[in-house]
Design an enzyme around this catalytic site. Sequence first.
Site, short mmCIF file in Angstrom:
data_model
loop_
_atom_site.label_atom_id
_atom_site.label_comp_id
_atom_site.label_asym_id
_atom_site.label_seq_id
_atom_site.Cartn_x
_atom_site.Cartn_y
_atom_site.Cartn_z
N GLU A 112 0.82 -1.14 0.02
CA GLU A 112 -0.05 -0.11 -0.05
C GLU A 112 0.94 1.30 0.03
O GLU A 112 0.50 2.15 0.59
CB GLU A 112 -0.84 0.11 1.06
CG GLU A 112 -2.15 -1.06 1.17
CD GLU A 112 -3.17 -0.89 2.05
OE1 GLU A 112 -3.04 -0.07 3.22
OE2 GLU A 112 -4.11 -1.57 1.85
N GLU A 125 -5.91 -8.43 -0.07
CA GLU A 125 -6.50 -8.18 1.23
C GLU A 125 -8.10 -7.65 0.95
O GLU A 125 -8.29 -6.70 0.05
CB GLU A 125 -6.00 -6.67 1.69
CG GLU A 125 -4.66 -6.84 2.66
CD GLU A 125 -4.12 -5.54 3.30
OE1 GLU A 125 -5.05 -4.69 3.77
OE2 GLU A 125 -2.85 -5.46 3.48
#
Length: 501
Positions: free
Chosen positions: A174, A293
């Site tokens: 991320e 995720e």
Amino acid sequence: MTTRARLTLDPAFRVAPVEPRLFGSFVEHMGRCVYTGIFEPGHPSAGPDGFRTDVLELVRELGVTLVRYPGGNFVSNHRWEDGVGPAEHRPTTLDLAWRTVEDNSFGLNEFMAWTARAEVEPMMALNLGTRGVAEALNLVEYATFPAGTRWSELRRSHGADKPHDIRLWCLGNELDGPWQMGHKTAREYGRLAAETARALKRFDPTLSLVACGSSNSSIPTFGSWEAQVLEETYDLVDYISLHAYYDPSDGDADSFLASAADMEHMIRSVAATADHVAATLRSRKRLKLSFDEWNVWYQSRFGGESSLDWARHPRLIEDRYDVTDAVVVGSLLITLLRNADRVGVACQAQLANVIAPIMTEPGGPAWRQSIFHPFALTARHARGEVLRVEPEAATIETARYGEVPAVWATATHDPATGAMTLFAVNRDRGAACDLDVVLPGGLEPVEHVELADEDPSAANSAAQPYRVVPRPGSGLRHQDRLATLTLPPTSWTMVRFAVKE
């Protein structure tokens, strides 16, 4: 009121083989996922290795095939060297991501021993936030090179004589997000990821690498981030990642039940971006996606990292999941299967305690949350090839996604046995749906289960661990090539069909 829908199961309408890696999970050093989750020395069920065997049994029942580790945001400030060697000599450090005091008593070698016990494949994340190419190479050499070098011999001195079989590596986490330690622009990250990938492929060209995609589909750089990163990395990586969490906290239940519409849009958008980059680079490679995720998360209840005080293994985002949450999770699994031609890896986040299907109490019991059940049954029975299934159904108007079909479904077909399994969700909160299923000749239903409840807010707990469980469905009718079943409001259903003997 009852609506009506219809779908056809045909083994000729093939999407792709069922990829076992779609049933992955995620273990991060966050809250109680590791400590008092999967690892609790001194627990009545734990052996000398400190692994909770009650949790291991549930992990096997859940059907998890792969586990991503050690983060997540945690990895972007993590020094892997702090988690190896004699536990008594490991430093206590600060995790800036979750403001946690980390004693590093569980690290790489413990995780690999745990994956062996759990019978799952490891997926390892590299720190490309505060570290770089050299540190990544050192970790991969420590973990995977047989012997005779500085880092491989260090591993052997730590009691891991044989190299770890880690084939799948994430190039950071991320890094598009300003909350991330070492946040970068797309060009900055793309160059670093490319140089790291080149070095790792030189070390071992058989490694599979995952480039960081966007952390969510609402971030302003979604789409442009993927394009710029892949312009640097396309021919060096095997996957690009997607992350998405769906929050029911705003009270818009119809939009929440339609969350899979966003997941499918995200998958198709990232796949289209990857294909565009491939075309501009004149590459014939078709990149796969790693949805590493995903889950339901009551995110608006979380005050953010800045709201946290420094603590050791705190109770953090331990969301309690109800029937509606389980139906949404079932619909997200349907979406991953529907897109199995592009999605090659998927990880529900996380495995224990932290927005998790498995909950534990320190020194006490472990139990299944409602979301455990659609995952476990899908992982167990989705076999062979995914079929293209397009239900004809009434639509529901949603504030976030516009009109969506009330019935969302997919199916799998096992060519070896001829068996088929149907997975279907009824998103309608107010009406049951009579679903007509057109079958190939020679099949008959052998199992029909559903997850629904007159109280869609019902949930499991330590005191009531079996309040929400799948139950045998009723009223399924079958004649020749037509099966008809009733999908209750807000429900997830599975029907297995086998060849008549």
